[in-house]
Design a protein around this motif. Structure first.
Motif, PDB file in Angstrom:
ATOM      1  N   VAL A  19      40.488 -15.387   6.230  1.00 30.82           N
ATOM      2  CA  VAL A  19      39.307 -15.194   7.078  1.00 30.82           C
ATOM      3  C   VAL A  19      39.610 -15.631   8.510  1.00 30.82           C
ATOM      4  O   VAL A  19      39.248 -14.951   9.480  1.00 30.82           O
ATOM      5  CB  VAL A  19      38.105 -15.973   6.514  1.00 30.82           C
ATOM      6  CG1 VAL A  19      36.924 -15.900   7.473  1.00 30.82           C
ATOM      7  CG2 VAL A  19      37.706 -15.421   5.153  1.00 30.82           C
ATOM      8  N   SER A  22      41.677 -13.014  10.315  1.00 27.95           N
ATOM      9  CA  SER A  22      40.883 -11.877  10.789  1.00 27.95           C
ATOM     10  C   SER A  22      40.110 -12.231  12.053  1.00 27.95           C
ATOM     11  O   SER A  22      39.978 -11.407  12.967  1.00 27.95           O
ATOM     12  CB  SER A  22      39.906 -11.427   9.689  1.00 27.95           C
ATOM     13  OG  SER A  22      40.611 -10.931   8.572  1.00 27.95           O
ATOM     14  N   LEU A  89      40.728  -8.358   2.903  1.00 29.14           N
ATOM     15  CA  LEU A  89      40.006  -9.147   3.899  1.00 29.14           C
ATOM     16  C   LEU A  89      40.494  -8.885   5.314  1.00 29.14           C
ATOM     17  O   LEU A  89      39.864  -9.313   6.278  1.00 29.14           O
ATOM     18  CB  LEU A  89      40.129 -10.641   3.577  1.00 29.14           C
ATOM     19  CG  LEU A  89      39.325 -11.135   2.375  1.00 29.14           C
ATOM     20  CD1 LEU A  89      39.514 -12.637   2.199  1.00 29.14           C
ATOM     21  CD2 LEU A  89      37.851 -10.803   2.512  1.00 29.14           C
ATOM     22  N   LEU A  92      38.104  -7.538   7.972  1.00 25.39           N
ATOM     23  CA  LEU A  92      37.194  -8.367   8.758  1.00 25.39           C
ATOM     24  C   LEU A  92      37.605  -8.424  10.225  1.00 25.39           C
ATOM     25  O   LEU A  92      36.772  -8.660  11.097  1.00 25.39           O
ATOM     26  CB  LEU A  92      37.137  -9.783   8.172  1.00 25.39           C
ATOM     27  CG  LEU A  92      36.467  -9.921   6.803  1.00 25.39           C
ATOM     28  CD1 LEU A  92      36.506 -11.364   6.339  1.00 25.39           C
ATOM     29  CD2 LEU A  92      35.035  -9.415   6.851  1.00 25.39           C
ATOM     30  N   CYS A 117      29.233  -2.616   9.587  1.00 24.23           N
ATOM     31  CA  CYS A 117      29.485  -4.064   9.614  1.00 24.23           C
ATOM     32  C   CYS A 117      28.887  -4.742   8.392  1.00 24.23           C
ATOM     33  O   CYS A 117      29.521  -5.605   7.759  1.00 24.23           O
ATOM     34  CB  CYS A 117      28.885  -4.679  10.874  1.00 24.23           C
ATOM     35  SG  CYS A 117      29.746  -4.236  12.398  1.00 24.23           S
ATOM     36  N   CYS A 120      30.983  -4.003   5.370  1.00 28.60           N
ATOM     37  CA  CYS A 120      32.226  -4.776   5.395  1.00 28.60           C
ATOM     38  C   CYS A 120      31.993  -6.207   4.910  1.00 28.60           C
ATOM     39  O   CYS A 120      32.792  -6.754   4.139  1.00 28.60           O
ATOM     40  CB  CYS A 120      32.807  -4.797   6.808  1.00 28.60           C
ATOM     41  SG  CYS A 120      33.615  -3.262   7.315  1.00 28.60           S
ATOM     42  N   ILE A 121      30.889  -6.799   5.366  1.00 29.76           N
ATOM     43  CA  ILE A 121      30.569  -8.169   4.956  1.00 29.76           C
ATOM     44  C   ILE A 121      30.272  -8.230   3.466  1.00 29.76           C
ATOM     45  O   ILE A 121      30.798  -9.085   2.739  1.00 29.76           O
ATOM     46  CB  ILE A 121      29.376  -8.706   5.774  1.00 29.76           C
ATOM     47  CG1 ILE A 121      29.756  -8.840   7.250  1.00 29.76           C
ATOM     48  CG2 ILE A 121      28.913 -10.046   5.221  1.00 29.76           C
ATOM     49  CD1 ILE A 121      28.591  -9.201   8.147  1.00 29.76           C
ATOM     50  N   SER A 124      33.499  -7.508   1.445  1.00 30.90           N
ATOM     51  CA  SER A 124      34.404  -8.652   1.477  1.00 30.90           C
ATOM     52  C   SER A 124      33.908  -9.785   0.582  1.00 30.90           C
ATOM     53  O   SER A 124      34.693 -10.444  -0.110  1.00 30.90           O
ATOM     54  CB  SER A 124      34.560  -9.156   2.911  1.00 30.90           C
ATOM     55  OG  SER A 124      35.099  -8.159   3.747  1.00 30.90           O
TER      56      SER A 124
END
Length: 339
Positions: A19, A22, A89, A92, A117, A120-121, A124
């Motif tokens: 994370v 990213s 991931l 991100l 967006c 994607c969240i 993930s």
């Protein structure tokens, strides 16, 4: 420390590194862009015109440093967490870049982008919740045994053979016309590069643990393989970006690259064998959600579609078509729309 507890700790360390990677990589694009824009305002020769004034710009160097930190964190993440978790991931970074662009570069994020967006969240999150938490390969000696297994040998030979076929026979004829040619080369070779990264990460962990890793020929073989793979990836990815639109290359490359890495991981590290059906379905579902989110972020980023214009785009019939055409034409001319 109990092996189960250590395995969970490694998983969360890898997750945080992935994370964080990213976040740094996504931010690096914004810093570099701001540096280039600052140079353009000063009247310096732009990079696209062959200028190198950006080498004197502090923001550009900050972006480069951010990129370096992100790549280092990504490298380390593979040493702690499964590739099935770390690779997806990477999306991100696209999310971070898109959100920061809307705030610092005044690039409009339309409805498609905002939905992308969110996907994607969510995707993930689902991947994190369902990705395998147990790591099977913890030493170079174990990895050496895995590399000798028939399944991986067949996979590696297939990847190298197909890549050479694409490079020497297909690319010269169709590379300039079909976006998939260069992307397939990058993705196939990328699956092997991630395996090299993960192997080197395991070796570095052993090195810090006091093992004589530098005397192991496999460590140096992985390093040479990584250099060759990354060089090939950079070469053909740059060709794809130079010929085709970035909004087309980025999502397609992400899909093929991640799919190839997950396939290689399943064959070499057998992470999927330890997953229940529920976790496997969740991981695949999260990955598909990320793919859809990336597609929405890139494919429709130039469409002038927002909540204010939604009534216009929802109008039915001939009048609605005229409204949409008029609105788009006015936006292209940068003239205000009359009420």
């Amino acid at each position: 420390m109990d092996p189960s507890t250590a395995g969970h700790l490694d998983f969360y360390i890898g997750l945080c590194l992935a994370v964080g990677s990213s976040a740094f990589i996504g931010s690096s694009f914004i810093l570099k862009k701001q540096g280039l824009l600052r140079l353009a305002q000063k009247g310096s020769t732009r990079a696209g015109q062959g200028g190198h004034a950006y080498l004197k710009e502090s923001l550009w160097w900050a972006g480069l440093l951010s990129m370096g930190v992100g790549e280092a964190a990504n490298f380390a993440a593979y040493a702690f967490a499964p590739a099935t978790l770390v690779t997806p991931l990477g999306a991100l970074s696209v999310l971070v870049s898109a959100v920061l662009s809307s705030y610092f570069l005044n690039e409009r994020l339309n409805i498609h982008g905002k939905v992308g967006c969110l996907l994607c969240i969510l995707g993930s999150t689902v991947v994190v919740l369902h990705a395998p938490q147990e790591e099977e390969v913890v030493s170079l000696s174990t990895l050496a045994e895995k590399l000798k297994e028939p399944g991986f040998i067949v996979f590696a030979v297939g990847v190298v053979a197909s890549s050479l076929l694409l490079i020497f026979l297909v690319a010269p004829r169709y590379g300039q016309k079909n976006v998939l040619v260069y992307i397939l080369i990058c993705s196939a070779i990328g699956s092997l590069s991630v395996s090299c990264v993960k192997g080197l990460g395991i070796g570095i962990k052993q090195l810090f643990g006091g093992k004589a890793v530098l005397r192991d020929p496999l460590f140096w073989s992985l390093l040479v393989g990584l250099v060759l793979c990354i060089s090939t990836q950079i070469n053909y990815l740059n060709k794809a970006l130079d010929i085709f639109n970035t909004s087309v290359v980025t999502p397609i490359y992400y899909v093929f690259f991640t799919t190839a890495v997950v396939a290689c991981s399943a064959i070499l590290f057998k992470e999927w064998l330890w997953m229940t059906l529920e976790r496997a379905v969740g991981t695949v579902g999260g990955f598909l959600g990320i793919i859809l989110g990336i597609f929405l972020l890139h494919a429709f980023k130039d469409v002038p579609f927002s909540w204010d214009t939604l009534p216009i785009f929802l109008r039915q019939g001939h009048q609605g078509v005229l409204w949409r055409q008029t609105y788009v034409a006015l936006l292209q001319e940068d003239t205000p729309v009359d009420e």
